[in-house]
Design a protein around this motif. Structure first.
Motif, PDB file in Angstrom:
ATOM      1  N   UNK A  64       4.536 -13.661  -3.123  1.00 30.38           N
ATOM      2  CA  UNK A  64       6.004 -13.748  -3.174  1.00 30.38           C
ATOM      3  C   UNK A  64       6.672 -13.466  -1.829  1.00 30.38           C
ATOM      4  N   UNK A  65       5.877 -13.006  -0.829  1.00 32.70           N
ATOM      5  CA  UNK A  65       6.399 -12.746   0.513  1.00 32.70           C
ATOM      6  C   UNK A  65       7.560 -11.747   0.510  1.00 32.70           C
ATOM      7  N   UNK A  66       7.508 -10.805  -0.429  1.00 28.90           N
ATOM      8  CA  UNK A  66       8.488  -9.726  -0.473  1.00 28.90           C
ATOM      9  C   UNK A  66       7.744  -8.394  -0.510  1.00 28.90           C
ATOM     10  N   UNK A  67       7.083  -8.038   0.593  1.00 26.57           N
ATOM     11  CA  UNK A  67       6.195  -6.866   0.592  1.00 26.57           C
ATOM     12  C   UNK A  67       6.894  -5.555   0.280  1.00 26.57           C
ATOM     13  N   UNK A  68       8.176  -5.444   0.655  1.00 25.95           N
ATOM     14  CA  UNK A  68       8.876  -4.179   0.436  1.00 25.95           C
ATOM     15  C   UNK A  68       8.950  -3.818  -1.049  1.00 25.95           C
ATOM     16  N   UNK A  69       8.879  -4.803  -1.929  1.00 24.82           N
ATOM     17  CA  UNK A  69       8.928  -4.531  -3.367  1.00 24.82           C
ATOM     18  C   UNK A  69       7.633  -3.903  -3.878  1.00 24.82           C
ATOM     19  N   UNK A  70       6.570  -4.061  -3.128  1.00 23.12           N
ATOM     20  CA  UNK A  70       5.256  -3.605  -3.576  1.00 23.12           C
ATOM     21  C   UNK A  70       4.837  -2.284  -2.930  1.00 23.12           C
ATOM     22  N   UNK A  71       5.638  -1.778  -2.021  1.00 22.90           N
ATOM     23  CA  UNK A  71       5.258  -0.585  -1.257  1.00 22.90           C
ATOM     24  C   UNK A  71       5.561   0.688  -2.037  1.00 22.90           C
ATOM     25  N   UNK A  72       4.623   1.626  -2.000  1.00 21.02           N
ATOM     26  CA  UNK A  72       4.793   2.937  -2.631  1.00 21.02           C
ATOM     27  C   UNK A  72       5.047   3.970  -1.538  1.00 21.02           C
ATOM     28  N   UNK A  73       6.074   4.784  -1.710  1.00 23.74           N
ATOM     29  CA  UNK A  73       6.424   5.816  -0.734  1.00 23.74           C
ATOM     30  C   UNK A  73       5.921   7.171  -1.218  1.00 23.74           C
ATOM     31  N   UNK A  74       5.072   7.808  -0.414  1.00 25.27           N
ATOM     32  CA  UNK A  74       4.588   9.150  -0.730  1.00 25.27           C
ATOM     33  C   UNK A  74       5.415  10.213  -0.021  1.00 25.27           C
ATOM     34  N   UNK A  75       6.016   9.837   1.095  1.00 22.23           N
ATOM     35  CA  UNK A  75       6.925  10.707   1.842  1.00 22.23           C
ATOM     36  C   UNK A  75       7.760   9.778   2.715  1.00 22.23           C
ATOM     37  N   UNK A  76       8.806  10.281   3.360  1.00 23.63           N
ATOM     38  CA  UNK A  76       9.613   9.392   4.205  1.00 23.63           C
ATOM     39  C   UNK A  76       8.808   8.682   5.290  1.00 23.63           C
ATOM     40  N   UNK A  77       7.714   9.304   5.755  1.00 23.45           N
ATOM     41  CA  UNK A  77       6.941   8.726   6.858  1.00 23.45           C
ATOM     42  C   UNK A  77       5.594   8.143   6.446  1.00 23.45           C
ATOM     43  N   UNK A  78       5.237   8.213   5.176  1.00 19.50           N
ATOM     44  CA  UNK A  78       3.895   7.800   4.754  1.00 19.50           C
ATOM     45  C   UNK A  78       4.004   6.871   3.550  1.00 19.50           C
ATOM     46  N   UNK A  79       3.755   5.576   3.788  1.00 24.02           N
ATOM     47  CA  UNK A  79       3.886   4.569   2.741  1.00 24.02           C
ATOM     48  C   UNK A  79       2.568   3.814   2.569  1.00 24.02           C
ATOM     49  N   UNK A  80       2.423   3.202   1.399  1.00 26.44           N
ATOM     50  CA  UNK A  80       1.207   2.448   1.082  1.00 26.44           C
ATOM     51  C   UNK A  80       1.563   1.109   0.454  1.00 26.44           C
ATOM     52  N   UNK A  81       0.961   0.043   0.966  1.00 24.50           N
ATOM     53  CA  UNK A  81       0.959  -1.248   0.278  1.00 24.50           C
ATOM     54  C   UNK A  81      -0.405  -1.337  -0.394  1.00 24.50           C
ATOM     55  N   UNK A  82      -0.463  -1.066  -1.700  1.00 18.95           N
ATOM     56  CA  UNK A  82      -1.762  -0.878  -2.354  1.00 18.95           C
ATOM     57  C   UNK A  82      -2.471  -2.186  -2.662  1.00 18.95           C
ATOM     58  N   UNK A  83      -3.710  -2.017  -3.056  1.00 20.83           N
ATOM     59  CA  UNK A  83      -4.547  -3.119  -3.505  1.00 20.83           C
ATOM     60  C   UNK A  83      -4.740  -2.927  -4.998  1.00 20.83           C
ATOM     61  N   UNK A  84      -4.429  -3.939  -5.786  1.00 23.11           N
ATOM     62  CA  UNK A  84      -4.453  -3.756  -7.237  1.00 23.11           C
ATOM     63  C   UNK A  84      -5.843  -3.862  -7.845  1.00 23.11           C
ATOM     64  N   UNK A  85      -6.863  -4.036  -7.006  1.00 24.93           N
ATOM     65  CA  UNK A  85      -8.211  -4.167  -7.537  1.00 24.93           C
ATOM     66  C   UNK A  85      -8.603  -5.616  -7.712  1.00 24.93           C
TER      67      UNK A  85
END
Length: 377
Positions: A193-214
């Motif tokens: 979908x080329x909208x990566x920001x929708x898939x990103x998980x924030x653990x803290x203001x400075x530490x984010x993850x774009x995960x792999x769903x398996x």
């Protein structure tokens, strides 16, 4: 060998360090009710050095981590850990093959993003461990960091315990019903979908993850056999994602998988500024290292932007060092002088987000990671 005794002794040493107390080997022996000889044997087994040297190196490590995280002047750091500046520099260089002046705070300014891929090796070398620790240390410096999990086994996504309720549910419009039922979030969704920001998980203001769903990992080959999916993933999809995210992050760290297994690895190479290849003496042949470098160059990244680093377990032996020396003799310009110790702190750091940040905040991450990051950042 008594691992619980080793862990208890390390915890005692760390607790005294936090209080600013210089603890001696004899004091640790008294605390443990173990003879000094027995404790030395335990430490020799688990970290290949005596208890006294372990304590001494802990002080050096404290100084190196402070240089990296805070950028404190060397004379202040040396005094804080019980050295004069000259002695600290000499001891640090002897232990870590790097002058402490080379360890630097690598905080980047706004709009100065750097993309670093970690991987392209052949399993068991600590790729995900290095990616996690690198991201956490950079975030601790004040950098805004995104980790992208593009590995075959989704290690980082599982380690950070991504919960279903934290995942953004997307992609209801795929043609393939089988895939649309499986793929709900993460890197594959972002590729489509080329909208990566929708898939990103924030653990803290400075530490984010774009995960792999398996799905992207274990079932990766199916993506390229599924026509409806393949049509949605353009060859430059990954690079487009990176370009969209660069303005939001100081560092983008990509944990990736073996070269040649999929188009994803090709996309990662073309999107990266630097590549770090963790190596393990028990899993590598010279031909494999050469092939990895050739494949990276074929994709357009210069060898000068690639750095290799050996992981060392506590039970390293002469045959391991012999393999290291052979690789260094042939690829010396490519290899870091640092190595990655896979010790208790490194193991704890990959048990979950809270455990990772606790090791970072308490300065228990091995200083070798700081040395290496200073080289490739």
């Amino acid at each position: 060998m008594d691992y619980r005794a080793f862990e208890k002794a390390c915890d005692y040493i760390d607790s005294q360090r936090k209080k600013g107390v210089d603890v001696s080997a004899a004091e640790v022996s008294n605390f443990m009710y173990y003879s000094l000889g027995h404790l030395n044997a335990i430490f020799k087994y688990f970290c290949n050095e005596s208890l006294g040297k372990f304590i001494k190196n802990r002080k050096l490590d404290d100084g190196g981590v402070e240089l990296f995280v805070k950028g404190t002047p060397i004379n202040i750091v040396a005094n804080r850990v019980g050295y004069d500046p000259g002695s600290f520099t000499k001891a640090f260089k002897a232990e870590h093959n790097m002058l402490p002046q080379k360890i630097k705070n690598v905080k980047r300014g706004k709009n100065m993003s750097k993309v670093i891929a970690i991987g392209f090796s052949f399993g068991g070398a600590g790729t995900s461990t290095l990616a996690l620790i690198t991201g956490a240390l950079l975030a601790d410096q004040g950098n805004k960091v995104l980790i992208i999990d593009a590995s075959l086994v989704s290690s980082i996504s599982y380690v950070l315990a991504c919960k279903p309720e934290e995942r953004t549910i997307l992609m209801d419009n795929l043609d393939s019903e089988e895939v649309s039922d499986t793929v709900k979030f993460g890197l594959l969704g972002a590729l489509i979908d080329q909208e990566p920001e929708k898939h990103i998980i924030s653990f803290s203001p400075n530490f984010h993850l774009l995960p792999n769903d398996g799905y992207l990992g274990f079932n990766l080959p199916r993506i390229y056999y599924d026509k409806s999916l393949r049509m949605r993933i353009e060859h430059d999809s990954f690079k487009q994602i990176i370009e969209k995210l660069k303005s939001d992050y100081n560092y983008i760290i990509i944990d990736t998988h073996y070269l040649g297994l999929s188009e994803i690895s090709d996309m990662v190479i073309k999107s990266s500024d630097r590549i770090v290849i963790p190596l393990h003496a028990r899993a590598y042949l010279l031909s494999k290292v050469e092939r990895a470098l050739e494949l990276i160059e074929e994709k357009g990244l210069k060898r000068s932007n690639v750095i290799g680093v050996f992981r060392r377990d506590f039970d390293i032996d002469e045959s391991d060092l012999e393999v290291e020396n052979k690789v260094r003799s042939q690829f010396g310009e490519f290899l870091s002088k640092s190595f990655l110790p896979y010790n208790e702190s490194a193991r704890k750091a990959v048990c979950g987000y809270d455990e990772l940040m606790e090791e970072v905040k308490n300065r228990r991450i091995p200083v070798e990671y700081c040395c290496l990051i200073s080289e490739f950042c």
